[in-house]
Design a protein around this motif. Structure first.
Motif, PDB file in Angstrom:
ATOM      1  N   UNK A 222       0.824  -1.201   0.000  1.00 16.54           N
ATOM      2  CA  UNK A 222       0.000   0.000   0.000  1.00 16.54           C
ATOM      3  C   UNK A 222       0.864   1.260   0.000  1.00 16.54           C
ATOM      4  N   UNK A 223       0.482   2.212  -0.830  1.00 15.03           N
ATOM      5  CA  UNK A 223       1.135   3.521  -0.934  1.00 15.03           C
ATOM      6  C   UNK A 223       2.639   3.403  -1.179  1.00 15.03           C
ATOM      7  N   UNK A 224       3.028   2.411  -1.943  1.00 15.00           N
ATOM      8  CA  UNK A 224       4.423   2.243  -2.314  1.00 15.00           C
ATOM      9  C   UNK A 224       4.623   2.684  -3.763  1.00 15.00           C
ATOM     10  N   UNK A 225       5.856   2.553  -4.241  1.00  9.49           N
ATOM     11  CA  UNK A 225       6.186   2.925  -5.613  1.00  9.49           C
ATOM     12  C   UNK A 225       6.750   1.713  -6.340  1.00  9.49           C
ATOM     13  N   UNK A 226       6.301   1.518  -7.565  1.00  6.96           N
ATOM     14  CA  UNK A 226       6.862   0.506  -8.456  1.00  6.96           C
ATOM     15  C   UNK A 226       7.561   1.228  -9.600  1.00  6.96           C
ATOM     16  N   UNK A 227       8.784   0.834  -9.893  1.00  2.88           N
ATOM     17  CA  UNK A 227       9.500   1.376 -11.041  1.00  2.88           C
ATOM     18  C   UNK A 227       9.865   0.228 -11.974  1.00  2.88           C
ATOM     19  N   UNK A 228       9.553   0.384 -13.251  1.00  4.69           N
ATOM     20  CA  UNK A 228       9.969  -0.574 -14.271  1.00  4.69           C
ATOM     21  C   UNK A 228      10.926   0.159 -15.201  1.00  4.69           C
ATOM     22  N   UNK A 229      12.189  -0.272 -15.199  1.00  8.39           N
ATOM     23  CA  UNK A 229      13.251   0.425 -15.928  1.00  8.39           C
ATOM     24  C   UNK A 229      14.075  -0.586 -16.725  1.00  8.39           C
ATOM     25  N   UNK A 230      13.826  -0.668 -18.013  1.00  4.04           N
ATOM     26  CA  UNK A 230      12.826   0.104 -18.728  1.00  4.04           C
ATOM     27  C   UNK A 230      11.730  -0.820 -19.228  1.00  4.04           C
ATOM     28  N   UNK A 231      10.691  -0.222 -19.795  1.00  2.00           N
ATOM     29  CA  UNK A 231       9.513  -1.001 -20.141  1.00  2.00           C
ATOM     30  C   UNK A 231       9.620  -1.663 -21.520  1.00  2.00           C
ATOM     31  N   UNK A 232      10.624  -1.272 -22.341  1.00  2.00           N
ATOM     32  CA  UNK A 232      10.705  -1.780 -23.722  1.00  2.00           C
ATOM     33  C   UNK A 232      10.712  -3.304 -23.842  1.00  2.00           C
ATOM     34  N   UNK A 233      11.516  -4.034 -23.055  1.00  2.00           N
ATOM     35  CA  UNK A 233      11.493  -5.495 -23.203  1.00  2.00           C
ATOM     36  C   UNK A 233      10.113  -6.098 -22.966  1.00  2.00           C
ATOM     37  N   UNK A 234       9.341  -5.493 -22.094  1.00  2.00           N
ATOM     38  CA  UNK A 234       7.984  -5.982 -21.854  1.00  2.00           C
ATOM     39  C   UNK A 234       7.073  -5.620 -23.027  1.00  2.00           C
ATOM     40  N   UNK A 235       7.283  -4.438 -23.586  1.00  2.00           N
ATOM     41  CA  UNK A 235       6.464  -3.997 -24.720  1.00  2.00           C
ATOM     42  C   UNK A 235       6.687  -4.861 -25.952  1.00  2.00           C
ATOM     43  N   UNK A 236       7.800  -5.579 -26.015  1.00  2.00           N
ATOM     44  CA  UNK A 236       8.109  -6.375 -27.203  1.00  2.00           C
ATOM     45  C   UNK A 236       7.490  -7.777 -27.149  1.00  2.00           C
ATOM     46  N   UNK A 237       6.689  -8.039 -26.126  1.00  2.00           N
ATOM     47  CA  UNK A 237       5.910  -9.279 -26.103  1.00  2.00           C
ATOM     48  C   UNK A 237       4.691  -9.095 -27.012  1.00  2.00           C
ATOM     49  N   UNK A 238       3.942 -10.167 -27.214  1.00  2.00           N
ATOM     50  CA  UNK A 238       2.771 -10.040 -28.094  1.00  2.00           C
ATOM     51  C   UNK A 238       1.729  -9.121 -27.457  1.00  2.00           C
ATOM     52  N   UNK A 239       0.907  -8.527 -28.297  1.00  2.00           N
ATOM     53  CA  UNK A 239      -0.008  -7.463 -27.873  1.00  2.00           C
ATOM     54  C   UNK A 239      -0.966  -7.917 -26.771  1.00  2.00           C
ATOM     55  N   UNK A 240      -1.516  -9.123 -26.882  1.00  2.00           N
ATOM     56  CA  UNK A 240      -2.499  -9.566 -25.901  1.00  2.00           C
ATOM     57  C   UNK A 240      -1.844  -9.833 -24.541  1.00  2.00           C
ATOM     58  N   UNK A 241      -0.662 -10.443 -24.548  1.00  2.00           N
ATOM     59  CA  UNK A 241       0.053 -10.679 -23.287  1.00  2.00           C
ATOM     60  C   UNK A 241       0.382  -9.362 -22.610  1.00  2.00           C
ATOM     61  N   UNK A 242       0.827  -8.399 -23.392  1.00  2.00           N
ATOM     62  CA  UNK A 242       1.193  -7.109 -22.813  1.00  2.00           C
ATOM     63  C   UNK A 242      -0.044  -6.369 -22.320  1.00  2.00           C
ATOM     64  N   UNK A 243      -1.141  -6.448 -23.061  1.00  2.00           N
ATOM     65  CA  UNK A 243      -2.369  -5.776 -22.624  1.00  2.00           C
ATOM     66  C   UNK A 243      -2.836  -6.330 -21.285  1.00  2.00           C
ATOM     67  N   UNK A 244      -2.768  -7.668 -21.121  1.00  2.00           N
ATOM     68  CA  UNK A 244      -3.164  -8.273 -19.840  1.00  2.00           C
ATOM     69  C   UNK A 244      -2.240  -7.823 -18.720  1.00  2.00           C
ATOM     70  N   UNK A 245      -0.946  -7.738 -19.012  1.00  2.00           N
ATOM     71  CA  UNK A 245       0.007  -7.283 -17.997  1.00  2.00           C
ATOM     72  C   UNK A 245      -0.318  -5.865 -17.541  1.00  2.00           C
ATOM     73  N   UNK A 246      -0.539  -4.965 -18.494  1.00  2.00           N
ATOM     74  CA  UNK A 246      -0.837  -3.569 -18.149  1.00  2.00           C
ATOM     75  C   UNK A 246      -2.147  -3.480 -17.382  1.00  2.00           C
ATOM     76  N   UNK A 247      -3.134  -4.243 -17.785  1.00  2.00           N
ATOM     77  CA  UNK A 247      -4.424  -4.229 -17.104  1.00  2.00           C
ATOM     78  C   UNK A 247      -4.279  -4.704 -15.661  1.00  2.00           C
ATOM     79  N   UNK A 248      -3.527  -5.797 -15.452  1.00  2.00           N
ATOM     80  CA  UNK A 248      -3.295  -6.306 -14.092  1.00  2.00           C
ATOM     81  C   UNK A 248      -2.479  -5.302 -13.274  1.00  2.00           C
ATOM     82  N   UNK A 249      -1.505  -4.667 -13.921  1.00  2.00           N
ATOM     83  CA  UNK A 249      -0.697  -3.654 -13.241  1.00  2.00           C
ATOM     84  C   UNK A 249      -1.572  -2.509 -12.747  1.00  2.00           C
TER      85      UNK A 249
END
Length: 208
Positions: A98-125
């Protein structure tokens, strides 16, 4: 609504006190910029889970240790380097406090997954960040060939910070633009900043 400080007073002021809890933020910057200074500053505000997808955990930890503004005991660095990077990052997200910070540095390797997998990841995030009233910072390095999912990253984000640098004569100017602030007021002008040991306001006048 209570806001969560960014650690950068000038930015907090223009954002009416900071970031709304539950916000996902994209920090766009060139690879040769001082964006790491922003990332380290964000680490210094509250408990932080730092996921590195490019640099080693040792390199990240050393960079954080050099920053006087960061209590290193409040930052936990995780590696997500291989083909399971998105799964490793998702595991960190699921345990976000709760009330913490998440940093993803950098997001490009995650963005290079397939669109549906990445969309689910962002939605869960986004769901976890909202539930935890936390903040997520996605460091998005600009390149000539941004991943196709970069559009989805910016579309889903609540705020976009766009750091731009240019050489003018013998000086380097740094400006932060906030082109997107879902549910908030976008600053009318870019913030002119000085990036040294910390992020401060550049009070020098623009001369045409």
């Amino acid at each position: 609504m209570d806001r969560l400080a960014t650690g950068i007073p000038v930015l907090d002021r223009v954002l009416d006190g900071g970031l709304p809890p539950g916000s996902v933020v994209v920090l766009k910057a060139d690879a040769a910029s001082q964006s790491e200074l922003f990332i380290n500053t964000f680490c210094g505000v509250r408990e932080t889970q730092y996921v590195t997808t490019v640099r080693s955990t040792t390199t990240v930890e050393r960079g954080i240790e050099r920053s006087d503004a960061v209590d290193t005991e409040s930052v936990t660095v995780h590696a997500a380097h291989d083909e399971e990077a998105i799964e490793r990052t998702a595991a960190v997200v699921s345990e976000l406090d709760t009330e913490s910070t998440l940093i993803v540095d950098s997001v490009e390797p995650l963005e290079r997954t397939d669109a549906e997998t990445y969309r689910r990841f962002i939605d869960d995030l986004m769901t976890r960040v909202i539930d935890a009233e936390a903040i997520a910072i996605l460091h998005a390095v600009r390149s000539e060939h941004d991943p196709e999912n970069r559009v989805l990253t910016e579309q889903m984000a609540d705020l976009v910070f766009d750091l731009r640098s240019r050489v003018t004569g013998t000086d380097v100017e740094h400006r932060l633009i906030v082109p997107k602030f879902r549910g908030g007021v976008i600053p009318e002008k870019p913030l002119k900043l000085k990036l040294g040991e910390s992020v401060t306001v550049d009070t020098s006048r623009d001369i045409a």
